[in-house]
Design a protein around this motif. Structure first.
Motif, PDB file in Angstrom:
ATOM      1  N   UNK A  44       1.003  -1.018   0.459  1.00 19.95           N
ATOM      2  CA  UNK A  44       0.438   0.206  -0.316  1.00 19.95           C
ATOM      3  C   UNK A  44       0.746   1.081  -0.022  1.00 19.95           C
ATOM      4  N   UNK A  45       1.974   1.109   0.710  1.00 17.51           N
ATOM      5  CA  UNK A  45       2.974   2.121   0.503  1.00 17.51           C
ATOM      6  C   UNK A  45       3.405   2.246  -0.575  1.00 17.51           C
ATOM      7  N   UNK A  53       2.594   9.798  -5.588  1.00 22.10           N
ATOM      8  CA  UNK A  53       3.392  10.525  -5.646  1.00 22.10           C
ATOM      9  C   UNK A  53       3.648  10.641  -4.053  1.00 22.10           C
ATOM     10  N   UNK A  54       3.025  10.446  -3.177  1.00 21.99           N
ATOM     11  CA  UNK A  54       2.123  10.296  -2.101  1.00 21.99           C
ATOM     12  C   UNK A  54       3.417   9.125  -1.356  1.00 21.99           C
ATOM     13  N   UNK A  55       4.825   9.768   0.152  1.00 19.17           N
ATOM     14  CA  UNK A  55       4.640   8.916   0.687  1.00 19.17           C
ATOM     15  C   UNK A  55       4.028   8.993   2.122  1.00 19.17           C
ATOM     16  N   UNK A  56       3.414   7.677   2.232  1.00 21.34           N
ATOM     17  CA  UNK A  56       2.511   7.872   3.956  1.00 21.34           C
ATOM     18  C   UNK A  56       3.296   6.920   4.328  1.00 21.34           C
ATOM     19  N   UNK A  57       3.006   7.433   5.532  1.00 26.41           N
ATOM     20  CA  UNK A  57       3.361   6.431   6.678  1.00 26.41           C
ATOM     21  C   UNK A  57       2.774   4.830   6.689  1.00 26.41           C
ATOM     22  N   UNK A  64      -5.256   3.238   4.345  1.00 26.40           N
ATOM     23  CA  UNK A  64      -5.748   2.954   2.997  1.00 26.40           C
ATOM     24  C   UNK A  64      -6.416   1.803   2.249  1.00 26.40           C
ATOM     25  N   UNK A  65      -5.516   0.622   2.478  1.00 27.96           N
ATOM     26  CA  UNK A  65      -5.343  -0.346   1.848  1.00 27.96           C
ATOM     27  C   UNK A  65      -6.603  -0.832   2.471  1.00 27.96           C
ATOM     28  N   UNK A  90      10.582   5.866   8.992  1.00 28.79           N
ATOM     29  CA  UNK A  90      11.830   6.303   7.899  1.00 28.79           C
ATOM     30  C   UNK A  90      12.410   4.223   7.479  1.00 28.79           C
ATOM     31  N   UNK A  91      12.640   3.374   8.447  1.00 31.67           N
ATOM     32  CA  UNK A  91      12.581   2.267   7.837  1.00 31.67           C
ATOM     33  C   UNK A  91      11.930   1.941   6.684  1.00 31.67           C
ATOM     34  N   UNK A  92      10.631   1.794   7.258  1.00 30.62           N
ATOM     35  CA  UNK A  92       9.634   0.912   6.961  1.00 30.62           C
ATOM     36  C   UNK A  92       8.996   0.860   5.637  1.00 30.62           C
ATOM     37  N   UNK A  93       9.051   2.704   5.379  1.00 29.36           N
ATOM     38  CA  UNK A  93       8.822   3.276   4.046  1.00 29.36           C
ATOM     39  C   UNK A  93      10.130   3.237   3.193  1.00 29.36           C
ATOM     40  N   UNK A  94      11.305   3.290   3.392  1.00 25.15           N
ATOM     41  CA  UNK A  94      12.490   3.179   2.826  1.00 25.15           C
ATOM     42  C   UNK A  94      12.246   1.651   1.745  1.00 25.15           C
ATOM     43  N   UNK A  95      11.435   0.682   2.528  1.00 24.67           N
ATOM     44  CA  UNK A  95      12.177  -0.766   2.736  1.00 24.67           C
ATOM     45  C   UNK A  95      10.593  -0.865   1.226  1.00 24.67           C
TER      46      UNK A  95
END
Length: 136
Positions: A44-45, A53-57, A64-65, A90-95
């Protein structure tokens, strides 16, 4: 209030409670729910980033899912409210999407700022007074 108090008493005494069928039917008519695994959250991220283009937590990604899973008529708009800034995770989003979210400029240096805590009595009036006196 009495009904809720009774349910809470039952929960305390037995570790569970049972809603009356009529109440449960009303809840099922008015609410929908869904869940997301870690893999679905990451997807979902990624999907949100790719499509908008949006980066979500991660928490917003779960919302959203769930919204996509529970959405009925696609012609009816679905609104999902973000719960946190992606830079909090940051780590989860980047992954998930390959992009590392930066703290917003207004939060630069946040981790170096002193922590401030105000202890208030567990009383509604004290909290209301504090908020009223400290609002900006």
């Amino acid at each position: 209030g009495k009904a809720v108090a009774g349910l809470m008493r039952e929960l305390a005494e037995t570790g569970a409670f049972r809603l009356p069928d009529a109440v449960l039917a009303g809840l099922r008519d008015g609410f929908a729910s869904a869940r997301a695994s870690e893999a679905e959250t990451a997807e979902s991220i990624r999907r949100t980033c790719q499509e908008t283009g949006q980066i979500v937590c991660p928490h917003t990604a779960v919302g959203l899912h769930a919204a996509r899973a529970c959405r009925g008529d696609p012609a009816v708009p679905m609104i999902a409210l973000a719960t946190a800034h992606a830079a909090k995770f940051p780590d989860a989003v980047e992954a998930a999407c390959g992009l590392r979210p930066a703290l917003p400029e207004r939060l630069a240096g946040l981790m170096e700022r002193p922590e401030r805590i105000t202890v208030l009595p567990a009383e509604l009036s004290a909290i209301q007074t504090y908020v009223r006196e400290h609002r900006t």
